[in-house]
Motif scaffolding. Structure first.
Motif, PDB file in Angstrom:
ATOM      1  N   ARG A  37       0.837  -1.196   0.000  1.00  0.00           N
ATOM      2  CA  ARG A  37       0.000   0.000   0.000  1.00  0.00           C
ATOM      3  C   ARG A  37       0.879   1.257   0.000  1.00  0.00           C
ATOM      4  N   GLY A  38       1.933   1.256   0.808  1.00  0.00           N
ATOM      5  CA  GLY A  38       2.851   2.395   0.831  1.00  0.00           C
ATOM      6  C   GLY A  38       3.534   2.611  -0.506  1.00  0.00           C
ATOM      7  N   ILE A  41       0.838   4.017  -3.016  1.00  0.00           N
ATOM      8  CA  ILE A  41       0.550   5.435  -2.734  1.00  0.00           C
ATOM      9  C   ILE A  41       1.722   6.312  -3.169  1.00  0.00           C
ATOM     10  N   GLY A  42       2.950   5.887  -2.827  1.00  0.00           N
ATOM     11  CA  GLY A  42       4.130   6.663  -3.192  1.00  0.00           C
ATOM     12  C   GLY A  42       4.329   6.760  -4.688  1.00  0.00           C
ATOM     13  N   ASN A  44       2.036   6.344  -7.057  1.00  0.00           N
ATOM     14  CA  ASN A  44       0.961   7.161  -7.649  1.00  0.00           C
ATOM     15  C   ASN A  44       1.243   8.645  -7.475  1.00  0.00           C
ATOM     16  N   SER A  45       1.724   9.031  -6.300  1.00  0.00           N
ATOM     17  CA  SER A  45       2.055  10.432  -6.063  1.00  0.00           C
ATOM     18  C   SER A  45       3.185  10.880  -6.984  1.00  0.00           C
TER      19      SER A  45
END
Length: 185
Positions: A37-38, A41-42, A44-45
Motif C-alpha cells: 500500500r505504501g 501510494i508513493g 501514484n504520487s
C-alpha cells in the motif's frame, strides 16, 4: 481507536482468534500489505508529480530514492540481523578463504602500491573505497593508477568521472597528448 470500531470491536475481534499458531504468518501478511500500500501510494504520487512540469525532476527522483529506500529497509531489516557469534564465525571463515587464495599477502585485488597492499591486503570484494582530498592533489591520477593495477590483475574495470571526459582521462593516464608535451602532475 474509534476508526477501528472502538474498544468493544477490538475485543470482539480478538475473542474470535482461538489460537496463535499462525500469528507470524498473519503478521507477515499484514506487513506485506502495508508495504504494498505504501509503495502504491508513493508511486501514484510520484507519477502525478512526473506529469506536472512545475515539479523539479531532481526532487521527484530524490523522492523516488527515499521511497524505495524506506520500503527496502522495512522489508529486509530482520534478514540482516545476525547473532554476534554467527557474525564472527562467518568473518573468520571469509578471512581464512581469502588467505588460502591470496598471493604475496594480497587477498583481494592488488592496488599496485605495495605499501597500500600491506595495509589492506588489496581491495576486498564488496568494499566501497573512497578517495577524497582537496582539489588538485592527484585523486584522478591515483584512481587511474588503481584502475590500471586492477585491470592488469585481470579484473574488469569501469572508470567514471564527472570532471573529465574520456579523452582527457586517457591523455592523463598515458602521459601523451596531441601537442607532444607531457602533462604536468
Amino acid at each position: 481507536m474509534d476508526e477501528a470500531g472502538g474498544a468493544y470491536d477490538i475485543v470482539r475481534l480478538s475473542s474470535k482468534v482461538t489460537s496463535s499458531v499462525h500469528i507470524e504468518l498473519h503478521a507477515e501478511l499484514i506487513k506485506d500489505r502495508y508495504l504494498r500500500r505504501g509503495l502504491i501510494i508513493g508511486i501514484n504520487s510520484l507519477t502525478s508529480q512526473s506529469e506536472d512540469p512545475t515539479y523539479d525532476i531532481e526532487d521527484i527522483l530524490n523522492a523516488l530514492h527515499l521511497l524505495t529506500d524506506r520500503i527496502e529497509n522495512e522489508c529486509s531489516w530482520t534478514q540482516q540481523l545476525r547473532p554476534m557469534q554467527q557474525l564472527m564465525e562467518e568473518t573468520i571463515a571469509e578471512a581464512e578463504r581469502r588467505i588460502e587464495n591470496g598471493k604475496n599477502g594480497v587477498t583481494g585485488i592488488p592496488t599496485g602500491l605495495a605499501g597500500l597492499d600491506r595495509l589492506t591486503s588489496g581491495w576486498q570484494a564488496c568494499d566501497q573505497n573512497i578517495i577524497a582530498t582537496r582539489p588538485s592533489v592527484g585523486k584522478t591520477a591515483i584512481a587511474l593508477h588503481l584502475a590500471k593495477a586492477a585491470a592488469s590483475a585481470g579484473r574488469h574495470v569501469v572508470f567514471y568521472s564527472i570532471e573529465m571526459q574520456g579523452e582527457r582521462l586517457s591523455v592523463r593516464r598515458t602521459g601523451c597528448n596531441h601537442g607532444g608535451e607531457t602533462p604536468q602532475r
